[in-house]
Scaffold this motif. Sequence first.
Motif, short mmCIF file in Angstrom:
data_model
loop_
_atom_site.label_atom_id
_atom_site.label_comp_id
_atom_site.label_asym_id
_atom_site.label_seq_id
_atom_site.Cartn_x
_atom_site.Cartn_y
_atom_site.Cartn_z
N LEU A 1 -7.33 -8.60 14.85
CA LEU A 1 -6.27 -8.36 13.88
C LEU A 1 -6.57 -7.05 13.18
O LEU A 1 -7.73 -6.79 12.80
CB LEU A 1 -6.21 -9.50 12.86
N HIS B 1 -2.95 -13.02 7.01
CA HIS B 1 -2.73 -12.37 8.30
C HIS B 1 -3.22 -13.28 9.43
O HIS B 1 -2.52 -13.49 10.43
CB HIS B 1 -3.47 -11.03 8.31
N ARG C 1 -0.94 -16.36 9.84
CA ARG C 1 0.35 -16.02 10.44
C ARG C 1 0.22 -15.79 11.94
O ARG C 1 1.07 -16.20 12.72
CB ARG C 1 0.92 -14.77 9.76
N ALA C 2 -0.87 -15.13 12.35
CA ALA C 2 -1.10 -14.90 13.78
C ALA C 2 -1.27 -16.21 14.53
O ALA C 2 -0.73 -16.39 15.64
CB ALA C 2 -2.33 -14.01 13.98
N TRP D 1 3.37 -2.83 11.39
CA TRP D 1 2.16 -3.56 11.75
C TRP D 1 1.54 -4.14 10.49
O TRP D 1 1.62 -3.57 9.41
CB TRP D 1 1.16 -2.68 12.50
N ARG D 2 0.97 -5.31 10.67
CA ARG D 2 0.44 -6.05 9.52
C ARG D 2 -0.96 -5.55 9.20
O ARG D 2 -1.86 -5.55 10.03
CB ARG D 2 0.40 -7.55 9.86
N GLU E 1 2.80 -4.71 5.15
CA GLU E 1 3.42 -4.38 6.42
C GLU E 1 3.67 -2.88 6.44
O GLU E 1 4.53 -2.37 5.71
CB GLU E 1 4.71 -5.17 6.61
N ALA F 1 3.40 -11.02 17.58
CA ALA F 1 4.19 -10.31 16.56
C ALA F 1 5.11 -11.32 15.88
O ALA F 1 5.33 -12.43 16.39
CB ALA F 1 4.98 -9.17 17.18
N TYR F 2 5.66 -10.93 14.73
CA TYR F 2 6.59 -11.82 14.02
C TYR F 2 7.48 -10.96 13.12
O TYR F 2 7.25 -9.75 12.94
CB TYR F 2 5.83 -12.85 13.20
N LEU G 1 1.05 -8.27 14.89
CA LEU G 1 0.04 -9.11 14.26
C LEU G 1 -1.36 -8.88 14.83
O LEU G 1 -2.32 -8.68 14.08
CB LEU G 1 0.41 -10.59 14.43
#
Length: 1003
Positions: free
Chosen positions: A354, A399, A402-403, A506-507, A512, A548-549, A576
């Motif tokens: 990440l 992060h 979420r991934a 990109w996170r 972001e 990704a999200y 992500l």
Amino acid sequence: MPKKKAVNVEPETPFHTFSVEQVAEHYSTNTLEGLSSAEAAARLKIYGSNELQGNGGVKWYKVLWRQVANALVVILLIATALAFATKDFAEGGVILFIIIMNAGIGFWQEYNAEQTMEALRNMSSPTAQVIRDETRVTIPNNQAVPGDIMVFEDGDVIGADCRLFEVFNLETDEALLTGESLPVQKNLEVIEKAEQSLGDRLNMVFASTTVVKGRAKGIVTTTGMKTQIGKIATTLMEVDGNEQTPLQKRLNKMAYFVFLAAIILVIIVFAVHKFKYSNEVAIYAISVAIAIIPEGLVAVVTLTMAFGVRRMAEVKAIVRRLSSLESLGAVTNICSDKTGTLTQSKMVAVRMWLPSDGFYRMTGTGFVPEGDIFRQGEQKNEEFEMQEEQIPTGSGSDHYLRALEAASLCNMAELRRTAHPEANGEWTANGDPTEIALQVLAYKAGLAKPDLLEQGFRLVAEFPFDSSVKRMSVLYQGPHTEEGPGELFVFLKGATERVIGCCTYWRDGDVERSLQGEKGTERETFEDMITDRMNTLAEKGLRVLTLAYKHFDPPAGVDLVHDLVRDQVETDMVFLGLVGIYDPPRAESRPAVLKCYDAGIRVHMLTGDHPSTAAAIAKEVAIIPEDVPTKNNPLIMTATQFDAMSDEEVDKLAELPRVVARCSPNTKVKMIAALHRRNLFASMTGDGVNDSPSLKAANVGIAMGQSGSDVAKQAADIVLTDDNFATIVQAVAEGRRMFANIQKFVQHLMSANVAEIVVLIVGLAFKDDDGNAVFPMSAVEILFLNMITSSPPAMGLGLEPASETNMHEPPRSAKQGLFSFEVVMDMFVYGFVMGALTFANFCIVIFGFGRGNLGYDCNATYSPSCKWVFRGRATSYACLTFLLLAHAINCRSLRESGWTPQNLSTLKYNKMLWISLVVGSILVFPVIYIPGLNHDVFKHSGISYEWGLVVAALILFLMWAEFYKMIKRRVMKPLIIPTNSNLEMERMRTAMSQSDSLDMKKQ
């Protein structure tokens, strides 16, 4: 319009280099209308049925013929005929019983093992869907012809090789042909390289492979024996599976030598009697012939192998052919498939990266969602594991969570724990292997999909994986809150280059960041960073997926189920991270490979996987050193490189490649042939149909019993029931043990024969009062010594446990084989000494106690004049009996003393040997002293003070044997030549440094 008449096409035609229009024109077909029924019938006559040819099943008479068609059995049959011709029915009956027993044991073992179905015939789909007369119809698969338009759907077994012209999310399982563990995504793009490996012919599908996902249509290009699976069948039929093993060859050579020696000795007997025929002369000649023929050898070899089969079964290796068991001990090179053999054939997520957190490492294997997750930071290797931070289940940075949500929800795989009592709560999985790996990762992190659904996540829409875009996305609504319905999220996963193209952010922790140049951040810089991290993961042999999200705000009035457009949903995504997935090696693979090196055996990996993956796994299991580069490494080749080399170029290589990626069946056979040209003894392990030609071509073919196809099992000599590479090491150890034991009992049996010949030939000098030769030993005594006294201890020697140095010596092919100089020398030295001592005792009785009275007609019946001849025979018989029994202890080791307390203490573990020694010693007395049996059958009589001669001879023999072994230990080179994995690794590094990298680049 009537179509042109089809022409026969060579199987080498590279249809993957043809456009769809060129293939259609080649076969005069129409992708919309298909063939007409009349044209299909005409082509069926030209091309033949779309089925594989077989060999007609197992023939019992062929199996039986293999048991009796060897030189030693032929010699025994001749001896039987001679015995019956001279009306010596006892000897003839015993020898005939030996032959029948040996053939029966071998036939039963091999015939039962050969009872497997002709699997190649049954691997094709029984029906196929084709377009005929502009209509989609279902036909028997054997009626499909080149030019047919074939239709495939999810779950179908493809019935012929086809050039695709229409695909929708098509993935096929080609593991049985290529060894590739993952489904292959198909497309329609023309491939320029004609020699492209099967795994990379993405616009083709092949007969007997399976549709995992999607649907497609294709033009049939080849059928029957011209398909890729048909080529494998052809190779199997062309490979000579009846080639004799080294032991069979050596025993046959020994049999020819024995036969020649028997003829010479018979001639000598008749020459001494001036070629005057009489029953006495004929009987003596037969006695000499019987003395030199090791009647018990065939039975001992067969029974020893049968016991070896039982031992192999205990370590989960099933021997299909008895003759292959001893061959294991000669193996110098093992050519192993990767998938399912060295690896677990289960994809596992082991690394994650990440941007805000750096690298993560995951533990655990297979489908079991048990293991830990560690944060490693931004290092790119394993050097800083002490700095790892374990992430508790259900926690972590936003992060990170979420991934893991993306990995869990953008996923159709299911994990289940079986509730059946007999299953012990084992975990099972359904779905794509990569999705299963991601789902297992989510379970480990405490974010399992079922748990997230219970928390309120609800699937709104799905855009399934499409091979044209190489990604998948889902739209989820998050859990409801007090403020109202939950947020909408789009989760995306797929190939990195396709996912990054959808990302505009990109996170970075909770921020972001834009990829559009804001605050100095440039897309190129970001992509360079991603490429660097991808290379870090790829160097470990990992397949990389990208996650990704984004938060989704649908336009007003849009129906979230019916109105969404994929291109609009999969835009403005937030990158992500990366997940690295691979098929992990078995835990026991690396120790097993290192044990092979300790035993002087080299291991090669021949796989259908990509070179980077293959090289990484090879380093992990120690097939190649971990510190050597992957690129321009002569130890690592692709099948394209290796196949492009001529045999002469291959033979000039300082070292054959240890890793060959993207292998085809022909590549594996070529490797076996290259090893054979170097006079190496090759074993091939595998599980797929693609392995079967090389399994049959190898000296020893070893198939996987659990994951292996029926075809592979049928082609193999040995089948591993646990699919464990480490079992091969145990099998090799058993093969070495058995070969060493064969040397021991052959030496014992042949020493006995030499001793008997010494006694009988020298005995020709003695004539009775009628001028006939006097037998120092009778024919029945000789046969009894060979079968009852010598054979049981020989069988005991065949069951000796392995020595401590068994797997720390080079393969015996590096030595002189079964009949090495030392073994042959021992046969004659021990045999001559035993024969001399035995004959000396006979002479002492005749000339010392009997004053040279040889009587008359003492070979046939007892009379008072034959008293001393009969006592001399009894003394000779007793002397040789105890010498042979003592020699059995002597044969347990070529050079070490068999009479030390340590060696004698291990005798208790070999019940067969010590029981045979005890029984053999006891049997001497009834044979000598039972009235009638001694005079009428064995032609000897009871003895008394002659036992002192027997004891004296025994003591002298033991003293001589110890002195002889001491001389050998001091004069001869040591038997053990140290080998170890460190020396092998250094040798590979040296071979690599000496290779010309420029030549490798050209290839």
